[in-house]
Design a protein around this motif. Structure first.
Motif, PDB file in Angstrom:
ATOM      1  N   ALA A  69       0.823  -1.206   0.000  1.00 23.04           N
ATOM      2  CA  ALA A  69       0.000   0.000   0.000  1.00 23.04           C
ATOM      3  C   ALA A  69       0.861   1.262   0.000  1.00 23.04           C
ATOM      4  O   ALA A  69       0.547   2.228  -0.692  1.00 23.04           O
ATOM      5  CB  ALA A  69      -0.927  -0.013   1.215  1.00 23.04           C
ATOM      6  N   THR A  70       1.936   1.274   0.793  1.00 28.75           N
ATOM      7  CA  THR A  70       2.720   2.508   0.900  1.00 28.75           C
ATOM      8  C   THR A  70       3.671   2.694  -0.271  1.00 28.75           C
ATOM      9  O   THR A  70       3.983   3.815  -0.639  1.00 28.75           O
ATOM     10  CB  THR A  70       3.528   2.519   2.222  1.00 28.75           C
ATOM     11  N   LYS A  71       4.135   1.581  -0.869  1.00 29.39           N
ATOM     12  CA  LYS A  71       5.166   1.694  -1.902  1.00 29.39           C
ATOM     13  C   LYS A  71       4.612   1.772  -3.325  1.00 29.39           C
ATOM     14  O   LYS A  71       5.321   2.192  -4.243  1.00 29.39           O
ATOM     15  CB  LYS A  71       6.125   0.494  -1.829  1.00 29.39           C
ATOM     16  N   PHE A  72       3.368   1.356  -3.514  1.00 31.49           N
ATOM     17  CA  PHE A  72       2.899   1.143  -4.873  1.00 31.49           C
ATOM     18  C   PHE A  72       2.978   2.407  -5.720  1.00 31.49           C
ATOM     19  O   PHE A  72       3.462   2.393  -6.855  1.00 31.49           O
ATOM     20  CB  PHE A  72       1.478   0.590  -4.880  1.00 31.49           C
ATOM     21  N   GLY A  73       2.536   3.540  -5.160  1.00 35.03           N
ATOM     22  CA  GLY A  73       2.491   4.777  -5.918  1.00 35.03           C
ATOM     23  C   GLY A  73       3.859   5.251  -6.382  1.00 35.03           C
ATOM     24  O   GLY A  73       4.003   5.733  -7.507  1.00 35.03           O
ATOM     25  N   GLU A  74       4.845   5.086  -5.545  1.00 40.10           N
ATOM     26  CA  GLU A  74       6.165   5.654  -5.846  1.00 40.10           C
ATOM     27  C   GLU A  74       7.062   4.682  -6.596  1.00 40.10           C
ATOM     28  O   GLU A  74       8.202   5.027  -6.894  1.00 40.10           O
ATOM     29  CB  GLU A  74       6.841   6.064  -4.532  1.00 40.10           C
ATOM     30  N   SER A  75       6.579   3.460  -6.886  1.00 36.37           N
ATOM     31  CA  SER A  75       7.447   2.452  -7.480  1.00 36.37           C
ATOM     32  C   SER A  75       7.500   2.582  -8.993  1.00 36.37           C
ATOM     33  O   SER A  75       6.524   2.976  -9.641  1.00 36.37           O
ATOM     34  CB  SER A  75       6.942   1.054  -7.129  1.00 36.37           C
ATOM     35  N   GLY A  76       8.675   2.197  -9.541  1.00 40.29           N
ATOM     36  CA  GLY A  76       8.798   2.081 -10.979  1.00 40.29           C
ATOM     37  C   GLY A  76       8.321   0.714 -11.423  1.00 40.29           C
ATOM     38  O   GLY A  76       7.726  -0.032 -10.638  1.00 40.29           O
ATOM     39  N   ALA A  77       8.576   0.371 -12.683  1.00 39.79           N
ATOM     40  CA  ALA A  77       8.096  -0.896 -13.231  1.00 39.79           C
ATOM     41  C   ALA A  77       8.659  -2.084 -12.457  1.00 39.79           C
ATOM     42  O   ALA A  77       7.924  -3.002 -12.074  1.00 39.79           O
ATOM     43  CB  ALA A  77       8.476  -1.004 -14.704  1.00 39.79           C
ATOM     44  N   HIS A  78       9.962  -2.053 -12.170  1.00 45.78           N
ATOM     45  CA  HIS A  78      10.567  -3.152 -11.419  1.00 45.78           C
ATOM     46  C   HIS A  78      10.013  -3.238 -10.007  1.00 45.78           C
ATOM     47  O   HIS A  78       9.762  -4.318  -9.480  1.00 45.78           O
ATOM     48  CB  HIS A  78      12.094  -2.988 -11.376  1.00 45.78           C
ATOM     49  N   GLY A  79       9.816  -2.062  -9.423  1.00 46.55           N
ATOM     50  CA  GLY A  79       9.275  -2.014  -8.070  1.00 46.55           C
ATOM     51  C   GLY A  79       7.900  -2.646  -7.993  1.00 46.55           C
ATOM     52  O   GLY A  79       7.595  -3.390  -7.063  1.00 46.55           O
ATOM     53  N   ARG A  80       7.071  -2.356  -8.997  1.00 38.50           N
ATOM     54  CA  ARG A  80       5.718  -2.918  -8.974  1.00 38.50           C
ATOM     55  C   ARG A  80       5.739  -4.427  -9.148  1.00 38.50           C
ATOM     56  O   ARG A  80       4.983  -5.155  -8.492  1.00 38.50           O
ATOM     57  CB  ARG A  80       4.876  -2.268 -10.064  1.00 38.50           C
ATOM     58  N   GLU A  81       6.624  -4.886 -10.022  1.00 39.55           N
ATOM     59  CA  GLU A  81       6.735  -6.344 -10.168  1.00 39.55           C
ATOM     60  C   GLU A  81       7.140  -6.990  -8.853  1.00 39.55           C
ATOM     61  O   GLU A  81       6.611  -8.032  -8.463  1.00 39.55           O
ATOM     62  CB  GLU A  81       7.783  -6.678 -11.238  1.00 39.55           C
ATOM     63  N   ALA A  82       8.061  -6.330  -8.152  1.00 42.00           N
ATOM     64  CA  ALA A  82       8.511  -6.875  -6.865  1.00 42.00           C
ATOM     65  C   ALA A  82       7.370  -6.876  -5.855  1.00 42.00           C
ATOM     66  O   ALA A  82       7.211  -7.832  -5.079  1.00 42.00           O
ATOM     67  CB  ALA A  82       9.688  -6.067  -6.337  1.00 42.00           C
ATOM     68  N   LEU A  83       6.559  -5.806  -5.868  1.00 37.83           N
ATOM     69  CA  LEU A  83       5.433  -5.757  -4.930  1.00 37.83           C
ATOM     70  C   LEU A  83       4.429  -6.868  -5.237  1.00 37.83           C
ATOM     71  O   LEU A  83       3.882  -7.504  -4.330  1.00 37.83           O
ATOM     72  CB  LEU A  83       4.744  -4.390  -5.007  1.00 37.83           C
ATOM     73  N   ILE A  84       4.183  -7.096  -6.524  1.00 44.32           N
ATOM     74  CA  ILE A  84       3.262  -8.174  -6.892  1.00 44.32           C
ATOM     75  C   ILE A  84       3.842  -9.528  -6.466  1.00 44.32           C
ATOM     76  O   ILE A  84       3.127 -10.406  -5.977  1.00 44.32           O
ATOM     77  CB  ILE A  84       2.967  -8.140  -8.399  1.00 44.32           C
ATOM     78  N   ALA A  85       5.174  -9.651  -6.589  1.00 48.79           N
ATOM     79  CA  ALA A  85       5.813 -10.888  -6.128  1.00 48.79           C
ATOM     80  C   ALA A  85       5.589 -11.084  -4.633  1.00 48.79           C
ATOM     81  O   ALA A  85       5.333 -12.198  -4.163  1.00 48.79           O
ATOM     82  CB  ALA A  85       7.310 -10.850  -6.435  1.00 48.79           C
ATOM     83  N   SER A  86       5.665  -9.968  -3.867  1.00 45.81           N
ATOM     84  CA  SER A  86       5.419 -10.097  -2.426  1.00 45.81           C
ATOM     85  C   SER A  86       3.953 -10.444  -2.165  1.00 45.81           C
ATOM     86  O   SER A  86       3.639 -11.212  -1.250  1.00 45.81           O
ATOM     87  CB  SER A  86       5.816  -8.810  -1.701  1.00 45.81           C
ATOM     88  N   GLY A  87       3.057  -9.890  -3.001  1.00 45.72           N
ATOM     89  CA  GLY A  87       1.638 -10.227  -2.866  1.00 45.72           C
ATOM     90  C   GLY A  87       1.386 -11.708  -3.069  1.00 45.72           C
ATOM     91  O   GLY A  87       0.564 -12.308  -2.388  1.00 45.72           O
ATOM     92  N   LEU A  88       2.134 -12.299  -4.006  1.00 49.71           N
ATOM     93  CA  LEU A  88       1.977 -13.732  -4.252  1.00 49.71           C
ATOM     94  C   LEU A  88       2.380 -14.546  -3.023  1.00 49.71           C
ATOM     95  O   LEU A  88       1.750 -15.546  -2.687  1.00 49.71           O
ATOM     96  CB  LEU A  88       2.815 -14.136  -5.470  1.00 49.71           C
TER      97      LEU A  88
END
Lengths: 258, 323
Positions: free
Chosen positions: B276-295
């Motif tokens: 929730a806190t990182k999604f807005g400020e993340s780049g493409a790689h960051g978002r992929e990493a967040l989705i990986a953590s969601g998994l």
């Protein structure tokens, strides 16, 4: 071991509804006393005042005395749990503890009474199951769930559970009403056997059953819808079923109502 | 009474496949398949979008604490997030479950029925409060008031690492987050446990009471064994809620990426709050990493649910066989 029970002027309510009014009945030891009467006449309510189970229903209360060999079970300083340990009860539907084995079901009351030690408990379990006529059927599977038995076996298991703690009185609230005819006969034979040791009170809808098993019969009735139940007549079963004094009793036992 | 052929009511032959049955059959099948497809679609989405991040991080995704997915010179991994998620959720359950079960037992077994109903409704209302409100309340009201509690725990039980704060700072810690989570989980567990206890047949309670059991002995003999499966289910639902809670944690925790059992010290983070806190400020790689953590979070909750099902199923079998 068996004791005399005397109810004096027992009146019981559920909330504002008066279920029974001034019931006075003397129940002799080593006899089977049957309570008969039409539905809603307060037989079950009355039998539950004899071991203080009436009061566990929310909003229920009662007045009057119930003397167990002269001592009022509702007296000051008498605890309901002590009363229930010396006055056992068997219910309408077999209600073994569903998660417990056959052995643990019978042992449940013993453990509540502080009986410890495997051999003491095993002995009491065997003795109670033998008295209840169930030992030969279950002795090889005491660790199986009690709920896996047939309805009639479950009810005998509940009787074994009740007599394991050696109560003075055994109350039975329509113990056969959920059972088939063969199981019913087995339980009736058992009741006859048990009366050598216990004071037995049995509520029944089945007049043949009352005639078969009881020595004394009390006939309960209500004056009309919404009115409290009272004892109309009480006496030796042979007399109640052949030449009752009260015409309402006669009407009921001859099947003209109820 | 006997019925002869002459007086028997004629029975109309039933149609073999009435239209209602067919419609119902189709609708029920469609609903069942749709739920399955939905779960598969979610898993497929997570796996597809997370794959590049796993590929970049490799096995270090599981062992790395830091979280700099957008910086090619630095690492990122799930370890600190998974640790914070599980620790805060487990602590929350340790705090909430005894209170929830106690209140449910009180309301069903001991309280007068009218009182039980009213207090029950109040407990249910707690479940209706949005989690952002709990988060704000937690950070402005609860966190300052937990500081003295934390200090007391530190001074009296500080020899146990769990209760030790090495620099004597307290506040927006995993402990505070766990307390907020506990308050959020409490009404769910309590409400379900209450329903579970209500299902216990009166006959079972009376069986115990008639043997001379006290109220507590009757609860132990009849109520608790009968409701074990349901209670486990209630606790697991609470755990699911605690694992997935996002906004309240994001507000309460002073986020940091550490694997540290000193839960009274400020810091820590959870998977959901981090997304929730990182999604807005993340780049493409960051978002992929967040989705990986969601998994990973998806996998954790899946395991929790499967285990819970197993427990519930086994105790359901034990309770079977009544007439």
């Amino acid at each position: 071991m068996s004791k005399r029970i005397e109810a004096e002027g027992v009146t019981a309510w559920f909330g504002s509804h008066k279920a029974i009014e001034s019931v006075s009945v003397a129940i002799e030891p080593k006899q089977v006393t049957a309570l008969i009467g039409p539905s809603g006449c307060g037989k079950s309510t009355f039998i539950r005042t004899l071991n203080r189970m009436h009061e566990v229903v929310p909003g229920a209360r009662m007045e009057g005395k119930v003397l167990l060999d002269g001592e009022d079970i509702y007296g000051d300083g008498v605890s309901a749990t002590d009363v229930r340990r010396s006055i056992g009860m068997v219910f309408q539907r077999p209600n073994p503890f569903p998660t417990m084995s056959i052995r643990d079901n019978v042992a449940a009351g013993l453990k509540l009474n502080g009986v410890r030690g495997k051999s003491a408990i095993d002995d009491a379990v065997e003795r109670s199951l033998r008295l209840a006529g169930l030992w030969d059927e279950v002795s090889t599977r005491l660790n199986r769930p009690g709920a896996g038995l047939s309805g009639g076996q479950q009810q005998r298991l509940c009787i074994a559970r009740a007599i394991a703690v050696e109560p003075h009185v055994l109350l039975m609230d329509e113990p056969c009403s959920a059972l088939d005819p063969v199981s019913t006969l087995t339980i009736e034979d058992l009741i006859t056997d048990l009366k050598d040791d216990y004071t037995i009170v049995i509520v029944t809808h089945n007049m043949q059953q009352a005639a078969r098993v009881s020595d004394v019969t009390a006939f309960f009735n209500i004056g009309g819808p919404g009115e409290p139940g009272r004892v109309v007549e009480m006496g030796a079963t042979s007399k109640i079923f052949t030449k009752p004094d009260d015409e309402r009793t006669e009407a009921y036992i001859t099947g003209r109502f109820g | 009474m006997t019925t002869t052929d002459a007086t028997a009511v004629p029975v109309r032959p039933r149609r073999q496949n009435p239209r209602g049955d067919q419609v119902f059959h189709a609708a029920a099948t469609a609903a069942g398949v749709a739920v399955l497809l939905l779960i598969v679609a979610i898993a497929a989405f997570l796996i597809a979008r997370a794959a590049p991040a796993y590929h970049r991080a490799g096995w270090r995704f599981l062992t790395e604490r830091e979280w700099f997915p957008d910086d090619p010179s630095r690492a990122f991994g799930i370890l600190a997030l998974a640790f914070g998620t599980i620790v805060s959720a487990v602590l929350a359950l340790i705090l909430a479950v005894p209170v929830a079960l106690g209140s449910a037992l009180f309301l069903t077994e001991l309280a007068p029925p009218a009182l039980g109903r009213w207090v029950g409704h109040l407990v249910d209302l707690l479940a209706a409060v949005p989690s952002v409100v709990y988060g704000l309340w937690g950070v402005y009201y609860l966190v300052p008031r937990l500081i003295p509690v934390s200090r007391f725990l530190d001074r009296t039980l500080g020899f146990i690492p769990l209760f030790d704060s090495r620099n004597n700072t307290y506040g927006r810690s995993l402990f505070a987050a766990a307390v907020v989570l506990a308050i959020m989980v409490l009404p769910i567990v309590a409400a379900i446990a209450r329903e579970v206890f209500r299902q216990v047949p009166t006959a079972d309670r009376e069986a115990a009471l008639a043997l001379g059991a006290t109220r507590w002995e009757a609860i132990r003999l009849a109520v608790l064994p009968y409701s074990r499966g349901g209670v486990v289910g209630a606790v697991m639902l609470g755990l699911g809620r605690a694992l997935g809670e996002t906004i309240a944690i994001a507000l309460v925790l002073a986020a940091s990426f550490k694997v540290d059992i000193h839960v009274l010290e400020p810091g820590g983070n959870t998977i959901a709050a981090n997304i929730a806190t990182k999604f807005g400020e993340s780049g493409a790689h960051g978002r992929e990493a967040l989705i990986a953590s969601g998994l990973v979070l998806f996998a954790i909750t899946l395991v929790v649910n499967v285990v819970a099902r197993g427990v519930v199923y086994r105790s359901a079998i034990a309770a079977e066989g009544r007439p």
